[in-house]
Design an enzyme around this catalytic site. Structure first.
Site, PDB file in Angstrom:
ATOM      1  N   THR A 209      41.445  37.333  20.899  1.00 42.04           N
ATOM      2  CA  THR A 209      42.534  36.375  20.405  1.00 42.04           C
ATOM      3  C   THR A 209      43.680  36.067  22.078  1.00 42.04           C
ATOM      4  O   THR A 209      44.727  35.486  21.256  1.00 42.04           O
ATOM      5  CB  THR A 209      43.683  37.270  19.906  1.00 42.04           C
ATOM      6  OG1 THR A 209      43.585  38.626  20.739  1.00 42.04           O
ATOM      7  CG2 THR A 209      43.068  38.163  18.416  1.00 42.04           C
TER       8      THR A 209
ATOM      9  N   ASP B 174      37.532  36.385  37.651  1.00 50.42           N
ATOM     10  CA  ASP B 174      38.133  37.495  36.649  1.00 50.42           C
ATOM     11  C   ASP B 174      38.509  38.565  38.349  1.00 50.42           C
ATOM     12  O   ASP B 174      37.607  38.717  38.983  1.00 50.42           O
ATOM     13  CB  ASP B 174      37.487  37.746  36.084  1.00 50.42           C
ATOM     14  CG  ASP B 174      37.641  39.595  35.346  1.00 50.42           C
ATOM     15  OD1 ASP B 174      38.249  40.163  35.856  1.00 50.42           O
ATOM     16  OD2 ASP B 174      37.692  39.065  33.994  1.00 50.42           O
TER      17      ASP B 174
ATOM     18  N   ARG C 294      42.420  43.343  27.808  1.00 49.76           N
ATOM     19  CA  ARG C 294      43.375  41.264  26.524  1.00 49.76           C
ATOM     20  C   ARG C 294      41.756  41.124  25.893  1.00 49.76           C
ATOM     21  O   ARG C 294      40.400  41.550  26.497  1.00 49.76           O
ATOM     22  CB  ARG C 294      42.413  40.530  27.850  1.00 49.76           C
ATOM     23  CG  ARG C 294      43.280  39.151  27.415  1.00 49.76           C
ATOM     24  CD  ARG C 294      43.702  37.859  28.277  1.00 49.76           C
ATOM     25  NE  ARG C 294      42.715  37.403  29.049  1.00 49.76           N
ATOM     26  CZ  ARG C 294      42.154  36.079  29.617  1.00 49.76           C
ATOM     27  NH1 ARG C 294      42.883  35.579  29.240  1.00 49.76           N
ATOM     28  NH2 ARG C 294      41.220  36.583  29.873  1.00 49.76           N
TER      29      ARG C 294
ATOM     30  N   ASP D  63      36.601  41.621  37.967  1.00 48.88           N
ATOM     31  CA  ASP D  63      35.138  42.012  38.377  1.00 48.88           C
ATOM     32  C   ASP D  63      35.381  41.885  39.564  1.00 48.88           C
ATOM     33  O   ASP D  63      34.072  42.573  40.564  1.00 48.88           O
ATOM     34  CB  ASP D  63      34.776  40.874  37.665  1.00 48.88           C
ATOM     35  CG  ASP D  63      34.408  41.450  35.968  1.00 48.88           C
ATOM     36  OD1 ASP D  63      34.772  42.058  35.183  1.00 48.88           O
ATOM     37  OD2 ASP D  63      33.847  40.529  35.144  1.00 48.88           O
TER      38      ASP D  63
HETATM   39  N1  URA Z   1      42.514  37.419  34.050  1.00 52.37           N
HETATM   40  C1  URA Z   1      41.860  36.973  35.832  1.00 52.37           C
HETATM   41  O1  URA Z   1      41.807  38.036  36.282  1.00 52.37           O
HETATM   42  N2  URA Z   1      42.228  36.539  35.871  1.00 52.37           N
HETATM   43  C2  URA Z   1      42.551  35.252  34.988  1.00 52.37           C
HETATM   44  O2  URA Z   1      42.519  34.060  35.781  1.00 52.37           O
HETATM   45  C3  URA Z   1      43.573  35.646  34.369  1.00 52.37           C
HETATM   46  C4  URA Z   1      43.448  36.953  33.646  1.00 52.37           C
END
Ligand code: URA
Length: 215
Positions: A114, A206, A110, A209
């Site tokens: 954007t 995330d 991602r 992560d």
């Molecule tokens: N990707 C993630 O890992 N967490 C989110 O909250 C949104 C996208």
């Protein structure tokens, strides 16, 4: 299993085991080693729900005591397609239940400005047109990456697509059903919404992560 399904098809699995494990996944003090195990266990439970309409057929078998007619899954070929990288954390959970599945990989990241998905690697089974696809993307946030992954799998000919995610947000669900109304979304929770960075709130942070201990 306890679940709530709405039209278009979104199934939120409300089973106590799912909600219990999800609470630990959300907790910021849960360490990577436990987070990874919980993702695996949750995916297994979500897969149970995602596959509950697989067709079965009668088979004649013999138990140690007598002959009987039992049920086996009939002619179902599955392709599991994790969206890299966080979807990889969900792969073993599906394969432990659907061990004959083929695996396809969809590399998307991602763009943090954007929020649009950028495709960098796609490797799908050659016989995808004979298979039902289970796309794995843990966080259905804006829906951009899941929608792109579903489009790739459909373009390669998948017979049907089910999206399994851990946490979904309403904009992501709307996006998937706007673009792919035939897709069944299975998740452990539908959260309130997104923050200004596109993260699901309350969410779990995330997922990549937290799975891999990166930041
Ligand atoms: N990707 C993630 O890992 N967490 C989110 O909250 C949104 C996208």
């Amino acid at each position: 299993m306890t679940a709530v399904t709405t039209q278009p098809r979104v199934t939120e699995v409300t089973h106590p085991l799912v909600q219990h494990k999800l609470s630990y996944l959300r907790d910021k003090s849960t360490p990577t080693v436990h987070f990874r195990k919980l993702v695996n266990e949750l995916t297994l439970l979500l897969t149970y729900e995602a596959t509950k309409e697989f067709p079965t057929e009668d088979v004649a078998i013999e138990t140690p005591l007598e002959r009987m007619t039992a049920q086996r899954i009939s002619g179902k070929k599955v392709a599991v397609c994790p969206v890299l990288r966080a979807g990889m954390g969900m792969l073993d959970g599906v394969l432990s239940l659907v061990s004959s599945a083929r695996v396809g990989f969809i590399g998307l990241y991602r763009d943090e400005e954007t929020l649009q998905p950028v495709e960098y690697y796609v490797k799908l089974p050659e016989d995808l047109s004979e298979r039902d696809a289970i796309v794995l993307d843990p966080m259905l946030a804006t829906g951009n990456s899941s929608a792109a992954a579903i489009a790739s799998v459909k373009a390669a000919g998948a017979r049907s697509v089910t999206l399994v995610c851990l946490v979904a947000a309403p904009p992501g669900i709307e996006r998937i059903h706007g673009e792919h109304p035939d897709v069944h979304v299975v998740c452990a929770a539908i959260d309130r919404g997104l923050d200004e960075r596109g993260y699901i709130v309350p969410g779990l942070g995330d997922a990549g992560d937290r799975l891999y201990g990166t930041r």
